[in-house]
Design a protein around this motif. Structure first.
Motif, PDB file in Angstrom:
ATOM      1  N   GLU A   1      85.021  57.902  46.111  1.00  0.00           N
ATOM      2  CA  GLU A   1      84.257  59.100  45.746  1.00  0.00           C
ATOM      3  C   GLU A   1      83.434  58.870  44.477  1.00  0.00           C
ATOM      4  N   GLU A   2      84.036  58.180  43.493  1.00  0.00           N
ATOM      5  CA  GLU A   2      83.313  57.892  42.254  1.00  0.00           C
ATOM      6  C   GLU A   2      82.138  56.951  42.511  1.00  0.00           C
ATOM      7  N   ILE A   3      82.320  55.972  43.374  1.00  0.00           N
ATOM      8  CA  ILE A   3      81.236  55.045  43.709  1.00  0.00           C
ATOM      9  C   ILE A   3      80.116  55.789  44.430  1.00  0.00           C
ATOM     10  N   ARG A   4      80.489  56.656  45.361  1.00  0.00           N
ATOM     11  CA  ARG A   4      79.471  57.455  46.055  1.00  0.00           C
ATOM     12  C   ARG A   4      78.682  58.292  45.059  1.00  0.00           C
ATOM     13  N   SER A   5      79.380  58.869  44.095  1.00  0.00           N
ATOM     14  CA  SER A   5      78.722  59.699  43.092  1.00  0.00           C
ATOM     15  C   SER A   5      77.810  58.852  42.202  1.00  0.00           C
ATOM     16  N   THR A   6      78.286  57.699  41.762  1.00  0.00           N
ATOM     17  CA  THR A   6      77.513  56.821  40.886  1.00  0.00           C
ATOM     18  C   THR A   6      76.206  56.394  41.531  1.00  0.00           C
ATOM     19  N   PHE A   7      76.254  56.046  42.820  1.00  0.00           N
ATOM     20  CA  PHE A   7      75.072  55.516  43.508  1.00  0.00           C
ATOM     21  C   PHE A   7      74.407  56.519  44.441  1.00  0.00           C
ATOM     22  N   ASN A   8      74.824  57.785  44.350  1.00  0.00           N
ATOM     23  CA  ASN A   8      74.244  58.845  45.195  1.00  0.00           C
ATOM     24  C   ASN A   8      74.284  58.477  46.678  1.00  0.00           C
ATOM     25  N   ILE A   9      75.466  58.052  47.128  1.00  0.00           N
ATOM     26  CA  ILE A   9      75.653  57.663  48.524  1.00  0.00           C
ATOM     27  C   ILE A   9      76.256  58.837  49.275  1.00  0.00           C
ATOM     28  N   LYS A  10      75.599  59.230  50.353  1.00  0.00           N
ATOM     29  CA  LYS A  10      76.076  60.345  51.164  1.00  0.00           C
ATOM     30  C   LYS A  10      77.202  59.847  52.078  1.00  0.00           C
ATOM     31  N   ASN A  11      78.266  60.614  52.158  1.00  0.00           N
ATOM     32  CA  ASN A  11      79.362  60.283  53.071  1.00  0.00           C
ATOM     33  C   ASN A  11      78.987  60.783  54.459  1.00  0.00           C
ATOM     34  N   ASP A  12      78.702  59.852  55.364  1.00  0.00           N
ATOM     35  CA  ASP A  12      78.312  60.256  56.712  1.00  0.00           C
ATOM     36  C   ASP A  12      79.436  60.086  57.731  1.00  0.00           C
ATOM     37  N   PHE A  13      80.668  59.847  57.228  1.00  0.00           N
ATOM     38  CA  PHE A  13      81.828  59.774  58.110  1.00  0.00           C
ATOM     39  C   PHE A  13      82.347  61.176  58.396  1.00  0.00           C
ATOM     40  N   THR A  14      82.821  61.373  59.603  1.00  0.00           N
ATOM     41  CA  THR A  14      83.573  62.590  59.891  1.00  0.00           C
ATOM     42  C   THR A  14      84.945  62.423  59.233  1.00  0.00           C
ATOM     43  N   PRO A  15      85.666  63.505  58.996  1.00  0.00           N
ATOM     44  CA  PRO A  15      86.999  63.354  58.399  1.00  0.00           C
ATOM     45  C   PRO A  15      87.906  62.418  59.209  1.00  0.00           C
ATOM     46  N   GLU A  16      87.784  62.448  60.531  1.00  0.00           N
ATOM     47  CA  GLU A  16      88.600  61.586  61.376  1.00  0.00           C
ATOM     48  C   GLU A  16      88.217  60.116  61.195  1.00  0.00           C
ATOM     49  N   GLU A  17      86.905  59.843  61.159  1.00  0.00           N
ATOM     50  CA  GLU A  17      86.445  58.464  60.958  1.00  0.00           C
ATOM     51  C   GLU A  17      86.878  57.936  59.593  1.00  0.00           C
ATOM     52  N   GLU A  18      86.764  58.774  58.595  1.00  0.00           N
ATOM     53  CA  GLU A  18      87.152  58.352  57.247  1.00  0.00           C
ATOM     54  C   GLU A  18      88.641  58.057  57.169  1.00  0.00           C
ATOM     55  N   GLU A  19      89.455  58.878  57.827  1.00  0.00           N
ATOM     56  CA  GLU A  19      90.902  58.656  57.838  1.00  0.00           C
ATOM     57  C   GLU A  19      91.233  57.329  58.509  1.00  0.00           C
ATOM     58  N   GLU A  20      90.534  57.020  59.595  1.00  0.00           N
ATOM     59  CA  GLU A  20      90.764  55.753  60.290  1.00  0.00           C
ATOM     60  C   GLU A  20      90.382  54.555  59.423  1.00  0.00           C
ATOM     61  N   VAL A  21      89.249  54.642  58.732  1.00  0.00           N
ATOM     62  CA  VAL A  21      88.824  53.553  57.860  1.00  0.00           C
ATOM     63  C   VAL A  21      89.837  53.352  56.736  1.00  0.00           C
ATOM     64  N   VAL A  22      90.349  54.439  56.178  1.00  0.00           N
ATOM     65  CA  VAL A  22      91.350  54.347  55.118  1.00  0.00           C
ATOM     66  C   VAL A  22      92.606  53.650  55.633  1.00  0.00           C
ATOM     67  N   LYS A  23      93.030  54.006  56.843  1.00  0.00           N
ATOM     68  CA  LYS A  23      94.220  53.371  57.432  1.00  0.00           C
ATOM     69  C   LYS A  23      93.987  51.886  57.666  1.00  0.00           C
ATOM     70  N   GLU A  24      92.838  51.539  58.225  1.00  0.00           N
ATOM     71  CA  GLU A  24      92.525  50.137  58.530  1.00  0.00           C
ATOM     72  C   GLU A  24      92.432  49.273  57.276  1.00  0.00           C
ATOM     73  N   ASN A  25      92.071  49.888  56.167  1.00  0.00           N
ATOM     74  CA  ASN A  25      91.856  49.127  54.934  1.00  0.00           C
ATOM     75  C   ASN A  25      92.866  49.447  53.851  1.00  0.00           C
ATOM     76  N   ALA A  26      94.017  49.955  54.252  1.00  0.00           N
ATOM     77  CA  ALA A  26      95.058  50.307  53.284  1.00  0.00           C
ATOM     78  C   ALA A  26      95.506  49.086  52.487  1.00  0.00           C
ATOM     79  N   TRP A  27      95.399  47.905  53.081  1.00  0.00           N
ATOM     80  CA  TRP A  27      95.829  46.670  52.434  1.00  0.00           C
ATOM     81  C   TRP A  27      95.070  46.401  51.140  1.00  0.00           C
ATOM     82  N   CYS A  28      93.809  46.898  51.029  1.00  0.00           N
ATOM     83  CA  CYS A  28      93.022  46.577  49.843  1.00  0.00           C
ATOM     84  C   CYS A  28      93.166  47.635  48.752  1.00  0.00           C
ATOM     85  N   GLU A  29      93.976  48.619  48.975  1.00  0.00           N
ATOM     86  CA  GLU A  29      94.197  49.676  47.975  1.00  0.00           C
ATOM     87  C   GLU A  29      95.518  49.446  47.260  1.00  0.00           C
ATOM     88  N   LYS A  30      95.680  48.288  46.673  1.00  0.00           N
ATOM     89  CA  LYS A  30      96.933  47.938  46.003  1.00  0.00           C
ATOM     90  C   LYS A  30      97.017  48.587  44.652  1.00  0.00           C
TER      91      LYS A  30
END
Length: 168
Positions: free
Chosen positions: A139-168
């Motif tokens: 969210e902070e990166i999106r705010s810094t670079f004015n990036i619009k979140n174009d994921f649906t809540p479901e798509e975003e949840e899936e991406v978070v699950k798939e990439n949980a390994w990098c959120e150490k």
């Protein structure tokens, strides 16, 4: 003196030894030889070209600036943080101040450094962007670079699950 024609059509003169830090210009000059005609740099505006010339002028006497750079092979023990830290330690105060510009200018510098093939400048600008995102949430990166979140809540949840390994 070498003449360069900017995106707007302005002509800027610069010393050959300074602008030969650009692989693109160096290759053009080796192909056509000396010329009084301006060399077109259609992807670079006048203000950005002037900023890049300022960078090249500062680094004109740095060793190895006019040879193609060999890719450094990373040791297995090298983390990306260690590589970045070593690069930052090699920068002088000018480099630290050079990229303290607004985001639009910084990204124009990145595009121009890439087009002109000035790898040390591209690295410097890339490190600057990396430091802008380091330790920030999505969210902070999106705010810094004015990036619009174009994921649906479901798509975003899936991406978070798939990439949980990098959120150490």
């Amino acid at each position: 003196m070498i003449k360069l024609r900017t995106a707007e059509g302005a002509v800027i003169s610069v010393e050959r030894d300074i602008i030969e830090q650009s692989g693109t210009i160096r290759n053009m000059l080796s192909d056509v030889g000396s010329t009084d005609k301006p060399i077109p740099v259609p992807n670079v505006s006048g203000p950005i070209l002037s900023k890049i010339i300022e960078y090249c002028r500062h680094h004109r006497n740095d060793p190895g600036r006019r040879q193609p750079k060999e890719t450094n092979v990373l040791e297995e023990s090298d983390s990306s943080d260690a590589v970045i830290q070593r690069a930052i330690e090699q920068m002088d105060e000018f480099d630290h101040q050079f990229c303290r510009v607004d985001q639009g200018t910084l990204f124009d510098i990145i595009l121009a450094a890439n087009f002109l093939d000035i790898q040390p400048l591209l690295d410097l600008a890339g490190y600057t962007v990396a430091n802008m995102v380091k330790g920030k949430s999505v969210e902070e990166i999106r705010s810094t670079f004015n990036i619009k979140n174009d994921f649906t809540p479901e798509e975003e949840e899936e991406v978070v699950k798939e990439n949980a390994w990098c959120e150490k």
